[in-house]
Design an enzyme around this catalytic site. Sequence first.
Site, PDB file in Angstrom:
ATOM      1  N   ASP A  89      45.512  59.712  35.762  1.00  0.00           N
ATOM      2  CA  ASP A  89      44.664  60.702  36.409  1.00  0.00           C
ATOM      3  C   ASP A  89      45.526  61.934  36.663  1.00  0.00           C
ATOM      4  OD1 ASP A  89      46.280  60.064  38.516  1.00  0.00           O
ATOM      5  OD2 ASP A  89      44.701  59.203  39.762  1.00  0.00           O
ATOM      6  N   GLY A  91      45.914  63.525  39.698  1.00  0.00           N
ATOM      7  CA  GLY A  91      46.380  63.667  41.073  1.00  0.00           C
ATOM      8  C   GLY A  91      45.370  64.337  41.975  1.00  0.00           C
ATOM      9  N   ASP A 261      37.864  52.378  35.682  1.00  0.00           N
ATOM     10  CA  ASP A 261      39.098  51.923  36.326  1.00  0.00           C
ATOM     11  C   ASP A 261      38.771  51.753  37.792  1.00  0.00           C
ATOM     12  OD1 ASP A 261      39.209  54.964  37.020  1.00  0.00           O
ATOM     13  OD2 ASP A 261      40.705  54.019  38.294  1.00  0.00           O
ATOM     14  N   CYS A 299      35.579  29.579  35.038  1.00  0.00           N
ATOM     15  CA  CYS A 299      36.673  30.464  34.623  1.00  0.00           C
ATOM     16  C   CYS A 299      37.828  29.645  34.070  1.00  0.00           C
ATOM     17  CB  CYS A 299      37.140  31.269  35.845  1.00  0.00           C
ATOM     18  SG  CYS A 299      38.523  32.363  35.510  1.00  0.00           S
ATOM     19  N   CYS A 301      41.052  31.039  33.656  1.00  0.00           N
ATOM     20  CA  CYS A 301      42.278  31.829  33.854  1.00  0.00           C
ATOM     21  C   CYS A 301      43.415  30.913  34.331  1.00  0.00           C
ATOM     22  CB  CYS A 301      42.037  32.958  34.866  1.00  0.00           C
ATOM     23  SG  CYS A 301      42.061  32.446  36.591  1.00  0.00           S
ATOM     24  N   CYS A 304      42.619  29.430  37.794  1.00  0.00           N
ATOM     25  CA  CYS A 304      41.577  28.401  37.842  1.00  0.00           C
ATOM     26  C   CYS A 304      41.960  27.147  37.054  1.00  0.00           C
ATOM     27  CB  CYS A 304      40.253  28.975  37.355  1.00  0.00           C
ATOM     28  SG  CYS A 304      39.622  30.229  38.499  1.00  0.00           S
ATOM     29  N   HIS A 330      43.166  36.119  38.886  1.00  0.00           N
ATOM     30  CA  HIS A 330      41.804  35.631  38.618  1.00  0.00           C
ATOM     31  C   HIS A 330      40.808  36.793  38.519  1.00  0.00           C
ATOM     32  CE1 HIS A 330      37.959  33.681  38.888  1.00  0.00           C
ATOM     33  NE2 HIS A 330      37.693  34.541  39.869  1.00  0.00           N
TER      34      HIS A 330
HETATM   35 ZN   LIG Z   1      39.910  32.205  37.321  1.00  0.00          ZN
END
Ligand SMILES: [Zn+2]
Length: 368
Positions: A89, A91, A261, A299, A301, A304, A330
């Site tokens: 960005d 600023g 974002d 999930c 990940c 998890c 996660h």
């Molecule tokens: Zn997860």
Amino acid sequence: MTFEVFHKDGNARTGVLHTVHGDVETPVFAPVATNATVRFVPHVFLHDMGYRMILSNTFHLLLKPGEDVIRSFGGLHRFMSWSGAILTDSGGFQVFSLPHRKITDEGVEFRSPIDGSLIFLTPERATEFQELLGSDIAMVLDVCMNPYEAEDEIWRSVDRTLKWAVRCKEVHTRSDQALFGIVQGGISEKLRQYSAEETVRIGFDGYAVGGLSVGETIEETLAMLDVVLPILPEDKPRYFMGLGTPELILESVERGIDIFDCVYPTRVGRHGTAMTWTGRLNVKSAVYRMDPRPVDEKCDCYTCKNFSRGYIHHLFNRKEALGMILLSIHNLYFMNQFVRKIRDAIQEGRFQDFKQEFLSSTSLEVSK
Ligand SMILES: [Zn+2]
């Protein structure tokens, strides 16, 4: 940087940003690396989750480590050892959030929140510093306003943002870095339309919508997108700055936004909230003390696959950093899967079905 649109489903679209640091599929969510780090998440996790672009903040990097350090490392990629794409960005948002800043046509003067030193940020300096950082996408310096400010104040900020955008473009020299214009205008349809038309007239590699999702109602946010998006060229990427809640991402993708974002997933993660496919879950709640299930049973990940709600509850209870690390991982995994599923749905022409399914399955919060 070049941009290709692949599929369209209504106004929702998939595409790819080709950068010198690799391709980035859109719609994309970029995690925020404020101080050249996504807080609590090592780069290898970001990479393994599939993240190919992060956002870093010019304002913070200008204060620390500062221009001399970035120059000595030859740019931000080398300094932080990130090989993917970086969006920076300008600023503007941070500077205008400071209590004592003085804006003139020339630029904005403020005191460093770190050491109190006086800093003068101009459109030229914001652009030159982003060139030094070597980000793949740089932003013009814009004037951010509270959307409920008086209309003549908002008008002045739009006018100044346009003049600054011209100055940023004039000093921008790096051909390997895209420069995006920013549409401002508070919650005034008239000013948003004017800002969008004039920004497009100046001409940029992509266009951002700024100054939204900062306290106005969802209806007001969406009304502004409805005004702005039809004005932005189809063949350029469109970026909604600072937006990261799944519900609003769906609404924005539906209207044709490509890039997002937000600190939201990591910030709520550090405070004990997991984003799941059935809603938000607060692992600090005592009901999870002996819960052997993963944070999200849907999930896969790292968190998890390996840890229980009961264990993460305990880590938060003892204020252990690992709790914050595990939930940040996660939540970022969730966000990347979320935008991936959005891309699949657009490609298969079923974006509306995906949106309705997601909203109905997450309409009930899992726990307070
Ligand atoms: Zn997860």
